[in-house]
Structures are given as structure tokens and as C-alpha cells.
Design a protein around this motif. Structure first.
Motif, PDB file in Angstrom:
ATOM      1  N   HIS A 179       0.847  -1.189   0.000  1.00 38.09           N
ATOM      2  CA  HIS A 179       0.000   0.000   0.000  1.00 38.09           C
ATOM      3  C   HIS A 179       0.881   1.237   0.000  1.00 38.09           C
ATOM      4  O   HIS A 179       2.049   1.188   0.386  1.00 38.09           O
ATOM      5  CB  HIS A 179      -0.949   0.011   1.200  1.00 38.09           C
ATOM      6  N   VAL A 180       0.302   2.335  -0.446  1.00 38.76           N
ATOM      7  CA  VAL A 180       0.992   3.625  -0.443  1.00 38.76           C
ATOM      8  C   VAL A 180       0.504   4.414   0.769  1.00 38.76           C
ATOM      9  O   VAL A 180      -0.700   4.615   0.948  1.00 38.76           O
ATOM     10  CB  VAL A 180       0.723   4.419  -1.731  1.00 38.76           C
ATOM     11  N   SER A 181       1.433   4.832   1.607  1.00 37.40           N
ATOM     12  CA  SER A 181       1.080   5.558   2.818  1.00 37.40           C
ATOM     13  C   SER A 181       0.822   7.030   2.521  1.00 37.40           C
ATOM     14  O   SER A 181       1.517   7.648   1.709  1.00 37.40           O
ATOM     15  CB  SER A 181       2.221   5.446   3.842  1.00 37.40           C
ATOM     16  N   ARG A 182      -0.142   7.617   3.230  1.00 35.88           N
ATOM     17  CA  ARG A 182      -0.419   9.045   3.064  1.00 35.88           C
ATOM     18  C   ARG A 182       0.700   9.898   3.655  1.00 35.88           C
ATOM     19  O   ARG A 182       0.702  11.115   3.499  1.00 35.88           O
ATOM     20  CB  ARG A 182      -1.757   9.408   3.699  1.00 35.88           C
ATOM     21  N   MET A 183       1.676   9.252   4.313  1.00 35.31           N
ATOM     22  CA  MET A 183       2.864   9.976   4.761  1.00 35.31           C
ATOM     23  C   MET A 183       3.818  10.257   3.608  1.00 35.31           C
ATOM     24  O   MET A 183       4.808  10.963   3.757  1.00 35.31           O
ATOM     25  CB  MET A 183       3.604   9.172   5.842  1.00 35.31           C
ATOM     26  N   ASP A 213      -0.871   1.164  17.791  1.00 39.18           N
ATOM     27  CA  ASP A 213      -1.966   0.461  17.111  1.00 39.18           C
ATOM     28  C   ASP A 213      -2.748   1.422  16.215  1.00 39.18           C
ATOM     29  O   ASP A 213      -3.041   1.122  15.049  1.00 39.18           O
ATOM     30  CB  ASP A 213      -2.922  -0.158  18.131  1.00 39.18           C
ATOM     31  N   ALA A 214      -3.091   2.584  16.750  1.00 37.48           N
ATOM     32  CA  ALA A 214      -3.867   3.549  15.978  1.00 37.48           C
ATOM     33  C   ALA A 214      -3.087   4.050  14.773  1.00 37.48           C
ATOM     34  O   ALA A 214      -3.629   4.204  13.682  1.00 37.48           O
ATOM     35  CB  ALA A 214      -4.287   4.719  16.868  1.00 37.48           C
ATOM     36  N   SER A 215      -1.775   4.273  14.959  1.00 42.91           N
ATOM     37  CA  SER A 215      -0.957   4.781  13.854  1.00 42.91           C
ATOM     38  C   SER A 215      -0.825   3.765  12.731  1.00 42.91           C
ATOM     39  O   SER A 215      -0.594   4.133  11.578  1.00 42.91           O
ATOM     40  CB  SER A 215       0.431   5.178  14.360  1.00 42.91           C
ATOM     41  N   GLU A 216      -0.981   2.481  13.047  1.00 43.23           N
ATOM     42  CA  GLU A 216      -0.879   1.422  12.035  1.00 43.23           C
ATOM     43  C   GLU A 216      -2.241   1.016  11.484  1.00 43.23           C
ATOM     44  O   GLU A 216      -2.324   0.132  10.634  1.00 43.23           O
ATOM     45  CB  GLU A 216      -0.177   0.196  12.635  1.00 43.23           C
ATOM     46  N   GLY A 217      -3.303   1.620  11.990  1.00 43.44           N
ATOM     47  CA  GLY A 217      -4.645   1.316  11.495  1.00 43.44           C
ATOM     48  C   GLY A 217      -5.247   0.045  12.052  1.00 43.44           C
ATOM     49  O   GLY A 217      -6.224  -0.466  11.493  1.00 43.44           O
ATOM     50  N   VAL A 218      -4.708  -0.444  13.167  1.00 39.81           N
ATOM     51  CA  VAL A 218      -5.200  -1.714  13.720  1.00 39.81           C
ATOM     52  C   VAL A 218      -6.684  -1.661  14.087  1.00 39.81           C
ATOM     53  O   VAL A 218      -7.437  -2.585  13.753  1.00 39.81           O
ATOM     54  CB  VAL A 218      -4.339  -2.134  14.934  1.00 39.81           C
ATOM     55  N   LYS A 244     -10.805  -0.926   7.859  1.00 37.71           N
ATOM     56  CA  LYS A 244     -10.043  -0.934   6.613  1.00 37.71           C
ATOM     57  C   LYS A 244      -8.601  -0.483   6.839  1.00 37.71           C
ATOM     58  O   LYS A 244      -7.923  -0.045   5.905  1.00 37.71           O
ATOM     59  CB  LYS A 244     -10.705  -0.036   5.568  1.00 37.71           C
ATOM     60  N   GLY A 245      -8.124  -0.615   8.081  1.00 34.56           N
ATOM     61  CA  GLY A 245      -6.749  -0.245   8.384  1.00 34.56           C
ATOM     62  C   GLY A 245      -5.759  -1.143   7.662  1.00 34.56           C
ATOM     63  O   GLY A 245      -6.048  -2.302   7.348  1.00 34.56           O
ATOM     64  N   HIS A 246      -4.581  -0.613   7.402  1.00 36.11           N
ATOM     65  CA  HIS A 246      -3.608  -1.353   6.597  1.00 36.11           C
ATOM     66  C   HIS A 246      -2.962  -2.517   7.357  1.00 36.11           C
ATOM     67  O   HIS A 246      -2.556  -3.505   6.749  1.00 36.11           O
ATOM     68  CB  HIS A 246      -2.517  -0.410   6.103  1.00 36.11           C
TER      69      HIS A 246
END
Length: 270
Positions: free
Chosen positions: A95-99, A130-135, A139-141
Motif C-alpha cells: 500500500h501507499v502511505s499518506r505519509m 496500534d492507531a498509527s498502524e490502522g489496527v 479498513k486499516g492497513h
């Protein structure tokens, strides 16, 4: 404050979220206790009241960790322990990160040995990462997977072998190399150069240079989603081999101290 232990002095202050082409960012040369803007010596390697989480990308960069914690007002010290890990390698997230970068994700590599950092997280720190990784997001990565020994062996410098550790596994899979196996992450500039050379459609979306890619991807969620879909459409994606570990989770250890204080982690001289 000891200036010689500051992240700036140690060359560890820059965060990939601010400098995407530096991803995964600078990692420490040895274990240490991340305390605000400093990396202090550790007095132990195992923290039974905390959760062991392997860092395979920017979570091994103190500058990135400091930013993530500060964003939520978390000030508790965070132990980062160098570990010898057998059974994993570091691949490329599909995936492409929005960062503005294409991040790292572990893949199963039986018998392969490499050094990674083990972060020991308290409850608040774990919730932030966890939140930063979309856990938590449907639809988290990433999902957080428990990788048990002996499937994955995590050995510390004093010879301690852990019963397992958590790692963030990409729910999309990882990018493959020319043989169909997972490709390893060579660093952001090299990776983006290879990806852009190999895909005209990717160049149409993100430009022809790594600098253009990062500039276009940053904070453009729709464009990042199109790039992620393109990886799948061009059949660049394969399984990490770790997907099965996402389905079974052990009970988390409970903390014995007050979450977020971290006072017991500071060396006696601090």
C-alpha cells in the motif's frame, strides 16, 4: 539534560513522516530508553509488565516514535531493545502511505536471521502505535499479530529467548520480487526508483522521480488508494506468510504500574 544523549546529537531526531525519503529513518546503534528527546542507557532488557512489539519499519526510528507519542501527549519512557530475530525478514507493504512513502512489513522467512528492535510498550503507548498502524480501523492497513516461538525466535543480547512477540502484518500483503517471492525493502529512495521504472501506470500517478512520488502522495488519501489498488491490479502483490497469525491472539499481559508514568524505567541517576 545531557546533550550527548539527545536524539539530535545521536543523529536520530528526523522522522520519516517529515522526510519521506529517509524512511524507515535512522535506528539506534544499540538498545536504549527513549525518554522525550533523549535516548538513555537501559538497565534491563525484559519488561514483564509491558507488551513486546517488533519494529520492522519507522517504529524502530526514535524520531518517529517520539512524534507519535507527542501527538497524543504520551510522555512515558519507551524501551527499545536490539534483538536477534530468526524467521522473519522485512518486506514492502502493498500500500501507499499518506505519509508519502511505501512502508515496510514483515514476511515469513524460515531460518533467516536479522537484527530488529523490540519495543516494550505500556498500555497507552500500545494504543498509540496500534492507531498509527490502522489496527482498530476496519479498513486499516495493518493488524497486530502474535508471532510465537519457535515459529519466530526473538533472542536478546543476554541470551534471553522470548516466548513470542507482536508484529504489525499488512492486511494487503507485501510486494513481490521478480520470482514471485516477497521482495525486501531496500530503503525508500531505492524502492521508489525501482517501482517507478517498472510501472508506467505508477509514473502516471506519482511522477517519474522519488521526490515527485513523495510530494504527490503526501496527505492525498485518494491518490494513495489508487496506488494501492494499482499494486494489486498489476499483480505485484503476494502473501507475507504471516496472515494466519492475525486470527489468533493471546491474552495481553497486564501492567503492574500506572499507565503512562513510566517512572520505574528511568535509571537511578535520572
Amino acid at each position: 539534560m545531557d546533550d550527548d544523549r539527545s536524539l539530535r546529537t545521536l543523529g536520530l531526531a528526523d522522522a520519516p513522516r517529515d522526510h519521506p525519503l529517509l524512511y524507515p529513518g535512522a535506528w539506534p546503534s544499540d538498545s536504549g530508553l527513549l525518554d522525550g528527546d533523549r535516548l538513555l542507557p537501559l538497565d534491563r532488557l525484559v519488561y514483564d509488565d509491558r507488551v513486546p512489539v517488533l519494529a520492522v519499519g519507522s517504529n524502530g526510528c526514535p524520531g518517529q516514535l517520539r512524534y507519535k507519542m507527542a501527538e497524543f501527549g504520551i510522555v512515558s519512557p519507551l524501551p527499545m531493545v536490539k534483538a536477534r530475530v530468526t524467521g522473519l525478514d522485512v518486506g514492502v507493504s502493498a500500500h501507499v502511505s499518506r505519509m508519502g512513502y511505501v512502508s515496510a512489513s514483515p514476511f515469513q522467512a524460515p531460518g533467516h536471521v536479522r537484527e530488529l528492535f523490540l519495543t516494550w510498550l505500556d498500555d497507552e503507548q500500545l494504543a498509540v502505535i496500534d492507531a498509527s498502524e490502522g489496527v482498530p480501523a476496519p479498513k486499516g492497513h495493518y493488524g497486530r499479530a502474535w508471532l510465537p516461538a519457535p515459529d519466530v525466535q526473538v533472542e536478546l543480547a543476554d541470551g534471553t529467548v522470548l516466548p513470542g512477540a507482536f508484529a504489525y502484518v499488512n492486511r494487503h500483503g507485501v510486494l513481490r520480487n521478480g520470482t514471485g517471492a516477497p521482495r525486501t525493502h531496500p530503503g525508500q529512495r531505492a524502492l521508489l526508483t525501482e517501482l517507478l521504472v517498472g510501472s508506467p501506470r505508477l509514473r502516471d500517478l506519482f511522477g517519474v522521480t522519488p521526490e515527485e512520488f513523495c510530494a504527490r502522495a503526501r496527505a492525498d488519501t485518494g491518490l494513495c488508494e489508487r496506488g494501492t489498488l494499482l499494486f494489486a491490479e498489476e499483480k505485484q502483490v503476494t502473501a507475507s506468510g504471516l496472515e494466519g497469525y492475525l486470527r489468533v491472539q493471546p491474552d495481553r499481559p497486564q501492567q503492574t504500574g500506572s499507565p503512562g508514568t513510566g517512572s520505574s524505567l528511568l535509571p537511578p541517576s535520572m
